[in-house]
Design a protein around this motif. Structure first.
Motif: not given
Ligand SMILES: [Fe+2]
Length: 477
Positions: A372-382, A442-450, A466-471
């Motif tokens: 998909i020609h896009a960037s983004g990140a989502k957290r899915f609960t279902r 890292t062993p404890d977390y992944i830092e994501v930069r988009q 610069k990243p438009y999103a960091t989490f």
């Protein structure tokens, strides 16, 4: 020049402007590696050196058959030993780097600038997730669009690289045209800028020289022999060597759609092509059954701190196209709709893979996809009837390098959005822009930069993007 690496091997693929009289010479720490000719004409050469130590830097040189340097000596590192637990490992992800300027892909210079910005962060590994080439045959010349569009495509193809399916696959016309397509769409943008960054390529629909379509005439996938040959020849010539393919029961047909990349005990990536295995008859899914089995078994067996699914086709987004995992249709009145040919069983396979991801106890459920020609990140609960609340699925769109006009909302009139059967929230806004994603694992977390950019933003802005999103994605308690 496209290198790749595993914990005990280094490999390099080289494309030359003209076929040499004799094989070019690649040395690793002064030792010559055996040269393999990768095509009939001798434009493409490959070198694989096994038996190396993990996590070590090696000095490489490349000369022509007369001993003249083809580039300055450079360094390349093997991936960490399988028993190592590195503190940090940086991975670059992107998708859709292919396309020809003559067919309205992003300018080669701009794509190089995006690559250079991504490489300025010194990633330890880069994952190019599908659509390295856009030169669709039947879908662009016979199936999709008005008579005028089809005629325009044919005019461009005949001018630049005409691939003739009525000729022998290896006819001179077809060899020359494939060289041209690879030269313009892969070699031109990579050049040798990734020489010290091991690469992994996954294939998607356009890598088989077709779009993902269906109709009363049938389906463009699974690939017919001619388009399968095109993908395989392009891969032999201009994809980095895949050093982490499993040996699956279906042989090379199935094995070539999956690769496992292990970074010691820190992280394991499972990359998979969601096109070659299309089952439109008995309805198993988009992946070969052997591939699905391998993915689920490997996820259960892996001892890595982090585990990441890297499918070519996105988990968590739909653009209303036939080749999605999801049933969602594009809006009424879309110029080319073929969703009625979508097999419902594809979502069942999606559910089996989602279930395996979310049932991991300590590891977060992570997927980062291409197509998909896009960037983004989502957290899915279902997802359908699966409750993901205990271990939500972290889904990411890597970002596209080569798109200039083919945005989802442009082509199909549908902005890439959350499928009807999924429930989730945005971690990073979905943007129809060019870009790429960095994972610091890292062993404890992944830092994501988009990162994202799109004309008319000035091309000069890319160098300091610069990243438009960091989490952060934390390991589960
Ligand atoms: Fe695609």
């Amino acid at each position: 020049m496209l290198p790749s690496a595993s914990h005990d091997a280094l490999a390099v693929k080289v494309l030359l402007d003209t076929p040499p009289f004799a094989a070019p010479v690649l040395t690793i720490d002064g030792r010559q590696a055996a040269a393999q000719q990768m095509d009939v004409d001798g434009y493409a050469w490959g070198f694989v050196q096994k038996g190396l130590k993990g996590g070590t830097t090696h000095e490489l040189t490349l000369t022509d058959e007369f001993g003249a340097a083809l580039r300055a000596p450079w360094q390349l590192k093997t991936l960490p030993d399988l028993d190592d637990l590195p503190e940090r490992f940086r991975i670059l992800f992107f998708t859709c780097a292919g396309g020809d300027e003559a067919k309205s892909a992003l300018a080669v210079n701009t794509r190089r600038a995006l690559f250079d910005r991504a490489l300025s962060f010194s990633p330890d590994l880069a994952v190019a997730n599908g659509d390295h080439i856009y030169w669709d045959l039947d879908t662009a010349l016979k199936i999709r669009g008005s008579a005028r569009t089809l005629a325009r495509n044919e005019e461009i193809y005949r001018r630049i690289a005409w691939i003739d399916q009525d000729l022998e696959f290896d006819s001179e016309t077809n060899r020359r045209s494939l060289n041209t397509v690879i030269g313009r769409q892969i070699a031109s943008i990579y050049e040798d800028r990734f020489a010290s960054v091991p690469l992994v390529f996954i294939s998607d629909d356009h890598d088989y020289f077709e779009n993902d379509n269906g109709g009363t005439w049938g389906y463009t996938f699974p690939p017919r022999p001619f388009t399968l040959n095109l993908q395989r020849r392009a891969a032999a010539m201009a994809y980095p060597f895949a050093l982490g393919r499993p040996k699956l029961p279906g042989g090379s047909l199935t094995s070539e759609t999956v690769e496992a990349v292990r970074i010691g005990k820190l992280v394991e990536l499972a990359l998979f092509d969601c096109r070659r295995g299309w089952d439109t008859k008995t309805g198993n899914g988009m992946l070969f059954p052997e591939v699905e089995r391998f993915l689920i078994e490997r996820l259960h067996r892996s001892e890595a701190s982090q585990y990441i699914h890297v499918p070519s086709v996105p988990f968590g987004w739909t653009a209303g196209k036939l080749g999605d995992w999801y049933e969602d249709r594009p809006p009424l009145g879309t110029s080319y709709g073929d969703k009625e040919f979508w097999p419902a069983s594809w979502f069942d396979q999606h559910q089996r893979l989602i279930k395996a991801l979310t049932e991991q106890r300590e590891r977060p459920a992570i997927t980062i996809s291409g197509d998909i020609h896009a960037s983004g990140a989502k957290r899915f609960t279902r997802s359908g009837n699966i409750d993901l609340a205990t271990n939500p699925v972290e889904a990411i769109l890597a970002g596209t390098i080569g798109t200039a006009t083919g945005w989802p909302s442009h082509g199909r009139g549908m902005f890439a959005s959350t499928p009807g059967k999924l429930l989730g929230t945005d971690l990073a806004e979905t943007q129809e822009k060019n870009g790429f994603t960095l994972f610091d694992v890292t062993p404890d977390y992944i830092e994501v930069r988009q990162f994202s950019w799109r004309p008319p933003e000035p091309i000069e802005a890319i160098a300091s993007l610069k990243p438009y999103a960091t989490f952060r994605i934390e390991r589960r308690a």
